[in-house]
Motif scaffolding. Structure first.
Motif, PDB file in Angstrom:
ATOM      1  N   ASN A  32       1.082  -1.457  -0.165  1.00 19.34           N
ATOM      2  CA  ASN A  32       0.241  -0.039  -0.493  1.00 19.34           C
ATOM      3  C   ASN A  32       0.005   1.379  -0.171  1.00 19.34           C
ATOM      4  O   ASN A  32       1.316   1.403  -1.040  1.00 19.34           O
ATOM      5  N   THR A  33       1.839   1.910   0.999  1.00 21.71           N
ATOM      6  CA  THR A  33       1.918   2.887   1.199  1.00 21.71           C
ATOM      7  C   THR A  33       3.142   2.480   1.182  1.00 21.71           C
ATOM      8  O   THR A  33       4.237   1.788   1.838  1.00 21.71           O
ATOM      9  N   MET A  34       4.132   3.457   0.099  1.00 16.04           N
ATOM     10  CA  MET A  34       5.304   3.190   0.458  1.00 16.04           C
ATOM     11  C   MET A  34       6.310   4.964   0.750  1.00 16.04           C
ATOM     12  O   MET A  34       4.677   5.779   0.548  1.00 16.04           O
ATOM     13  N   GLY A  35       7.278   5.486   1.394  1.00 16.69           N
ATOM     14  CA  GLY A  35       7.573   6.741   2.091  1.00 16.69           C
ATOM     15  C   GLY A  35       8.985   6.330   2.277  1.00 16.69           C
ATOM     16  O   GLY A  35       9.603   5.690   1.474  1.00 16.69           O
ATOM     17  N   ARG A  50       5.832  10.288   1.642  1.00 13.83           N
ATOM     18  CA  ARG A  50       4.621   8.613   1.577  1.00 13.83           C
ATOM     19  C   ARG A  50       4.398   8.902   0.176  1.00 13.83           C
ATOM     20  O   ARG A  50       3.142   9.924   0.111  1.00 13.83           O
ATOM     21  N   ILE A  51       3.556   7.977  -0.510  1.00 13.91           N
ATOM     22  CA  ILE A  51       2.333   8.026  -1.704  1.00 13.91           C
ATOM     23  C   ILE A  51       1.983   6.327  -1.390  1.00 13.91           C
ATOM     24  O   ILE A  51       2.387   4.973  -0.896  1.00 13.91           O
ATOM     25  N   VAL A  92      21.057  10.018   6.467  1.00 10.98           N
ATOM     26  CA  VAL A  92      20.311   8.581   5.726  1.00 10.98           C
ATOM     27  C   VAL A  92      19.266   8.470   5.722  1.00 10.98           C
ATOM     28  O   VAL A  92      18.224   8.333   6.436  1.00 10.98           O
ATOM     29  N   TYR A  93      18.655   8.254   4.355  1.00 11.50           N
ATOM     30  CA  TYR A  93      17.226   8.416   4.194  1.00 11.50           C
ATOM     31  C   TYR A  93      17.230   6.709   3.505  1.00 11.50           C
ATOM     32  O   TYR A  93      17.778   5.615   3.177  1.00 11.50           O
ATOM     33  N   TYR A  94      15.919   5.953   4.205  1.00  9.83           N
ATOM     34  CA  TYR A  94      15.761   5.213   4.384  1.00  9.83           C
ATOM     35  C   TYR A  94      13.833   4.988   3.891  1.00  9.83           C
ATOM     36  O   TYR A  94      12.934   5.562   3.762  1.00  9.83           O
ATOM     37  N   CYS A  95      14.339   3.838   2.454  1.00  7.75           N
ATOM     38  CA  CYS A  95      12.670   3.602   2.264  1.00  7.75           C
ATOM     39  C   CYS A  95      11.824   2.686   2.738  1.00  7.75           C
ATOM     40  O   CYS A  95      12.787   1.694   3.478  1.00  7.75           O
ATOM     41  N   ASN A  96      10.605   2.785   2.909  1.00 10.51           N
ATOM     42  CA  ASN A  96       9.667   1.838   3.704  1.00 10.51           C
ATOM     43  C   ASN A  96       8.480   2.003   2.951  1.00 10.51           C
ATOM     44  O   ASN A  96       8.515   1.830   1.756  1.00 10.51           O
TER      45      ASN A  96
END
Length: 115
Positions: A32-35, A50-51, A92-96
């Motif tokens: 569903n949501t990724m961010g 988030r999207i 530090v950038y993290y994808c979730n």
């Protein structure tokens, strides 16, 4: 299970741009949501953007108007276009990704903004 791999981080001068990518693999249906989150030294991990699967977005106030999150569902990839970068964007950038009530995280990619 969902695996997330970020790329695109690096060193950039203030005012410049970077584009981060996050490729999802594994059990990726019904994500569903990724961010994107970020964590600076000594700070907590905070939401950047988030999207949803339907393309609805939201942003932290600190990046609104400068960053754009997008998804390419055919490639199972989420992007973060970062423009007009500031020193305080260094982190530090993290994808979730959220799927079936579980949160998944990438390994992180370093973004450093210099003067």
């Amino acid at each position: 299970q969902v695996q997330l791999v970020e790329s695109g981080g690096g060193l950039v001068q203030a005012g410049g741009s970077l584009r981060l990518s996050c490729a999802a693999s594994g059990t990726i249906f019904n994500i569903n949501t990724m961010g994107w989150y970020r964590q600076a030294p000594g700070k907590q991990r905070d939401l950047v953007a988030r999207i949803t699967s339907g393309g609805v977005t939201n942003y932290a106030d600190s990046v609104k108007g400068r960053f754009t999150i997008s998804r390419d569902n055919a490639k199972n990839t989420v992007y973060l276009q970062m423009n007009s970068l500031k020193l305080e964007d260094t982190a530090v950038y993290y994808c979730n990704a959220l799927r079936a009530g579980s949160m998944y995280w990438g390994q992180g990619t370093q973004v450093t903004v210099s003067s």
